[in-house]
Design a protein around this motif. Structure first.
Motif, PDB file in Angstrom:
ATOM      1  N   ALA A 209       0.831  -1.210   0.000  1.00 36.30           N
ATOM      2  CA  ALA A 209       0.000   0.000   0.000  1.00 36.30           C
ATOM      3  C   ALA A 209       0.860   1.253   0.000  1.00 36.30           C
ATOM      4  O   ALA A 209       2.022   1.242   0.417  1.00 36.30           O
ATOM      5  N   ARG A 210       0.253   2.321  -0.457  1.00 31.92           N
ATOM      6  CA  ARG A 210       0.945   3.604  -0.436  1.00 31.92           C
ATOM      7  C   ARG A 210       1.031   4.116   1.006  1.00 31.92           C
ATOM      8  O   ARG A 210       0.091   3.995   1.782  1.00 31.92           O
ATOM      9  N   ARG A 211       2.159   4.708   1.314  1.00 28.48           N
ATOM     10  CA  ARG A 211       2.449   5.116   2.682  1.00 28.48           C
ATOM     11  C   ARG A 211       1.421   6.094   3.245  1.00 28.48           C
ATOM     12  O   ARG A 211       1.008   5.983   4.399  1.00 28.48           O
ATOM     13  N   ASP A 212       0.975   7.049   2.408  1.00 32.85           N
ATOM     14  CA  ASP A 212       0.076   8.068   2.938  1.00 32.85           C
ATOM     15  C   ASP A 212      -1.249   7.480   3.403  1.00 32.85           C
ATOM     16  O   ASP A 212      -1.828   7.925   4.400  1.00 32.85           O
ATOM     17  N   LEU A 213      -1.744   6.442   2.720  1.00 30.22           N
ATOM     18  CA  LEU A 213      -3.000   5.831   3.129  1.00 30.22           C
ATOM     19  C   LEU A 213      -2.850   5.030   4.419  1.00 30.22           C
ATOM     20  O   LEU A 213      -3.736   5.047   5.282  1.00 30.22           O
ATOM     21  N   VAL A 214      -1.726   4.308   4.548  1.00 26.90           N
ATOM     22  CA  VAL A 214      -1.483   3.565   5.794  1.00 26.90           C
ATOM     23  C   VAL A 214      -1.363   4.539   6.961  1.00 26.90           C
ATOM     24  O   VAL A 214      -1.874   4.300   8.064  1.00 26.90           O
ATOM     25  N   THR A 215      -0.712   5.669   6.727  1.00 22.10           N
ATOM     26  CA  THR A 215      -0.586   6.700   7.759  1.00 22.10           C
ATOM     27  C   THR A 215      -1.951   7.255   8.134  1.00 22.10           C
ATOM     28  O   THR A 215      -2.270   7.433   9.322  1.00 22.10           O
ATOM     29  N   LEU A 216      -2.765   7.546   7.147  1.00 21.78           N
ATOM     30  CA  LEU A 216      -4.095   8.096   7.388  1.00 21.78           C
ATOM     31  C   LEU A 216      -4.923   7.180   8.284  1.00 21.78           C
ATOM     32  O   LEU A 216      -5.671   7.652   9.154  1.00 21.78           O
ATOM     33  N   LEU A 217      -4.771   5.869   8.099  1.00 18.73           N
ATOM     34  CA  LEU A 217      -5.546   4.900   8.877  1.00 18.73           C
ATOM     35  C   LEU A 217      -4.888   4.529  10.206  1.00 18.73           C
ATOM     36  O   LEU A 217      -5.452   3.767  10.984  1.00 18.73           O
ATOM     37  N   GLY A 218      -3.709   5.065  10.470  1.00 16.46           N
ATOM     38  CA  GLY A 218      -3.049   4.805  11.750  1.00 16.46           C
ATOM     39  C   GLY A 218      -2.402   3.446  11.848  1.00 16.46           C
ATOM     40  O   GLY A 218      -2.156   2.949  12.947  1.00 16.46           O
ATOM     41  N   GLY A 219      -2.119   2.826  10.709  1.00 15.03           N
ATOM     42  CA  GLY A 219      -1.503   1.502  10.733  1.00 15.03           C
ATOM     43  C   GLY A 219      -2.540   0.408  10.884  1.00 15.03           C
ATOM     44  O   GLY A 219      -3.652   0.504  10.374  1.00 15.03           O
ATOM     45  N   TRP A 220      -2.186  -0.614  11.620  1.00 12.01           N
ATOM     46  CA  TRP A 220      -3.015  -1.805  11.734  1.00 12.01           C
ATOM     47  C   TRP A 220      -4.020  -1.663  12.880  1.00 12.01           C
ATOM     48  O   TRP A 220      -3.730  -1.039  13.899  1.00 12.01           O
ATOM     49  N   MET A 221      -5.183  -2.263  12.712  1.00 13.81           N
ATOM     50  CA  MET A 221      -6.219  -2.144  13.734  1.00 13.81           C
ATOM     51  C   MET A 221      -5.769  -2.791  15.044  1.00 13.81           C
ATOM     52  O   MET A 221      -5.092  -3.829  15.047  1.00 13.81           O
ATOM     53  N   ALA A 222      -6.174  -2.197  16.163  1.00 11.08           N
ATOM     54  CA  ALA A 222      -5.789  -2.685  17.489  1.00 11.08           C
ATOM     55  C   ALA A 222      -6.654  -3.885  17.874  1.00 11.08           C
ATOM     56  O   ALA A 222      -7.548  -3.792  18.710  1.00 11.08           O
ATOM     57  N   LEU A 223      -6.362  -5.018  17.245  1.00 15.29           N
ATOM     58  CA  LEU A 223      -7.113  -6.249  17.452  1.00 15.29           C
ATOM     59  C   LEU A 223      -6.141  -7.381  17.760  1.00 15.29           C
ATOM     60  O   LEU A 223      -4.984  -7.347  17.330  1.00 15.29           O
ATOM     61  N   PRO A 224      -6.594  -8.424  18.468  1.00 18.02           N
ATOM     62  CA  PRO A 224      -5.714  -9.554  18.750  1.00 18.02           C
ATOM     63  C   PRO A 224      -5.449 -10.424  17.537  1.00 18.02           C
ATOM     64  O   PRO A 224      -4.517 -11.230  17.537  1.00 18.02           O
ATOM     65  N   ALA A 225      -6.247 -10.279  16.500  1.00 17.60           N
ATOM     66  CA  ALA A 225      -6.075 -10.986  15.226  1.00 17.60           C
ATOM     67  C   ALA A 225      -6.912 -10.255  14.198  1.00 17.60           C
ATOM     68  O   ALA A 225      -7.705  -9.369  14.532  1.00 17.60           O
ATOM     69  N   SER A 226      -6.739 -10.612  12.922  1.00 16.89           N
ATOM     70  CA  SER A 226      -7.479  -9.981  11.821  1.00 16.89           C
ATOM     71  C   SER A 226      -7.147  -8.505  11.662  1.00 16.89           C
ATOM     72  O   SER A 226      -7.860  -7.779  10.969  1.00 16.89           O
ATOM     73  N   GLU A 227      -6.068  -8.052  12.286  1.00 18.97           N
ATOM     74  CA  GLU A 227      -5.682  -6.644  12.175  1.00 18.97           C
ATOM     75  C   GLU A 227      -5.307  -6.275  10.740  1.00 18.97           C
ATOM     76  O   GLU A 227      -5.530  -5.146  10.298  1.00 18.97           O
ATOM     77  N   ASP A 228      -4.766  -7.257   9.998  1.00 22.80           N
ATOM     78  CA  ASP A 228      -4.419  -6.990   8.608  1.00 22.80           C
ATOM     79  C   ASP A 228      -5.660  -6.926   7.724  1.00 22.80           C
ATOM     80  O   ASP A 228      -5.738  -6.126   6.789  1.00 22.80           O
ATOM     81  N   THR A 229      -6.658  -7.756   8.055  1.00 22.36           N
ATOM     82  CA  THR A 229      -7.932  -7.681   7.336  1.00 22.36           C
ATOM     83  C   THR A 229      -8.597  -6.328   7.580  1.00 22.36           C
ATOM     84  O   THR A 229      -9.185  -5.733   6.665  1.00 22.36           O
ATOM     85  N   GLY A 230      -8.514  -5.839   8.817  1.00 25.12           N
ATOM     86  CA  GLY A 230      -9.091  -4.534   9.129  1.00 25.12           C
ATOM     87  C   GLY A 230      -8.455  -3.427   8.323  1.00 25.12           C
ATOM     88  O   GLY A 230      -9.150  -2.523   7.829  1.00 25.12           O
ATOM     89  N   LEU A 231      -7.127  -3.455   8.185  1.00 22.37           N
ATOM     90  CA  LEU A 231      -6.448  -2.429   7.389  1.00 22.37           C
ATOM     91  C   LEU A 231      -6.840  -2.535   5.923  1.00 22.37           C
ATOM     92  O   LEU A 231      -7.166  -1.531   5.278  1.00 22.37           O
ATOM     93  N   LEU A 232      -6.814  -3.745   5.379  1.00 20.25           N
ATOM     94  CA  LEU A 232      -7.152  -3.936   3.971  1.00 20.25           C
ATOM     95  C   LEU A 232      -8.573  -3.469   3.677  1.00 20.25           C
ATOM     96  O   LEU A 232      -8.817  -2.771   2.679  1.00 20.25           O
ATOM     97  N   THR A 233      -9.528  -3.834   4.528  1.00 19.03           N
ATOM     98  CA  THR A 233     -10.918  -3.476   4.285  1.00 19.03           C
ATOM     99  C   THR A 233     -11.101  -1.963   4.317  1.00 19.03           C
ATOM    100  O   THR A 233     -11.834  -1.389   3.501  1.00 19.03           O
ATOM    101  N   ALA A 234     -10.425  -1.300   5.249  1.00 13.47           N
ATOM    102  CA  ALA A 234     -10.500   0.162   5.308  1.00 13.47           C
ATOM    103  C   ALA A 234      -9.843   0.803   4.092  1.00 13.47           C
ATOM    104  O   ALA A 234     -10.372   1.763   3.516  1.00 13.47           O
ATOM    105  N   LEU A 235      -8.692   0.294   3.690  1.00 13.96           N
ATOM    106  CA  LEU A 235      -8.030   0.820   2.498  1.00 13.96           C
ATOM    107  C   LEU A 235      -8.929   0.719   1.273  1.00 13.96           C
ATOM    108  O   LEU A 235      -8.965   1.613   0.423  1.00 13.96           O
ATOM    109  N   SER A 236      -9.687  -0.373   1.208  1.00 17.92           N
ATOM    110  CA  SER A 236     -10.481  -0.641   0.017  1.00 17.92           C
ATOM    111  C   SER A 236     -11.618   0.345  -0.179  1.00 17.92           C
ATOM    112  O   SER A 236     -12.126   0.482  -1.295  1.00 17.92           O
TER     113      SER A 236
END
Length: 250
Positions: free
Chosen positions: A166-193
């Protein structure tokens, strides 16, 4: 020189595979004008990742350590130390396939309007065999919101978050990965989408290692109250972002 930052969270159970992850990264051939850096984040003070790397003196490797907080915290801390314009996920127990990084870069350079790229995955089984599966989307540009719509219907991502670039500015906008014990990468991807169109490459870009100590093997990963809460908040955040984008508030 353009930099692609590879971020990797490391916990003790994945240490034995870290050398294979490095070998797959070191074998990548990047386009002219590009290089990679590997930002490894040890999840806890007692993770000795440097001892497991075949080339610990490689200047492209940057190892950090923080108090134990799980993969979401470790990945976000690795991202905080990164410098690249593109951010690539690589789990410590997985392996990139040949040409993966070059294909990610090519997709994002060819389509300036897209914000992220993913690819097909094959499971790397304990016996060394590779297992694919059906259900991938058509290759090429993916419409904004398509991942969220698939999530609402199936409660699983349309494309594999472990292949995300992903582009850096979008990851920054979303604050990185979701604060979850799992599925944190799914949370980031779904928000990016819902913020941007994406891209899917039909050629396998990752060998996803299957083993008993991975987080997806935990009994709470796919059922129960924790699972339900993770699923709900992933959808709720993405839906709220989609509403904001639609109403032109962001």
């Amino acid at each position: 020189m353009n930099v692609l930052s590879v971020v990797t969270a490391v916990h003790p159970a994945a240490l034995q595979y870290l050398g294979s992850a490095y070998a797959s990264l070191n074998a990548q051939t990047l386009p002219d004008g590009w290089t990679w850096e590997w930002c490894i984040q040890e999840d806890g003070p007692d993770v000795a990742s440097k001892e497991l790397l075949p080339e610990p003196s490689d200047p492209r490797i940057h190892i950090g350590s923080s108090r134990k907080g799980g993969p979401a915290v470790a990945r976000t801390m690795a991202f905080a130390r990164s410098t690249g314009s593109l951010i690539k996920v690589l789990d410590a127990d997985d392996e990139l396939t040949a040409g993966t990084l070059a294909r990610d870069i090519a997709a994002l350079e060819a389509h300036p309007r897209i914000g992220w790229a993913t690819s097909r995955v094959v499971d790397l089984m304990p016996d060394g065999s590779l297992v694919g599966f059906d259900g991938d989307p058509s290759p090429g540009v993916m419409p904004r919101g398509a991942v969220l719509e698939h999530w609402r219907e199936h409660r699983r991502p349309q494309v594999h978050p472990a292949t995300l670039c992903a582009r850096r500015d979008l990851v920054t906008l979303l604050g990185g990965w979701m604060a979850l014990p799992a599925s944190e990468d799914t949370g980031l991807l779904t928000a990016l989408s819902v913020l941007s169109e994406g891209y899917f490459t039909a050629e396998a870009g990752l060998r996803y290692r299957k083993h008993s100590a991975q987080s997806t093997a935990h009994p709470d990963h796919a059922t129960g109250a924790e699972w339900a809460a993770r699923m709900d908040i992933i959808e709720a955040r993405a839906a709220a972002l989609a509403d904001l984008v639609t109403s032109s508030k962001v």
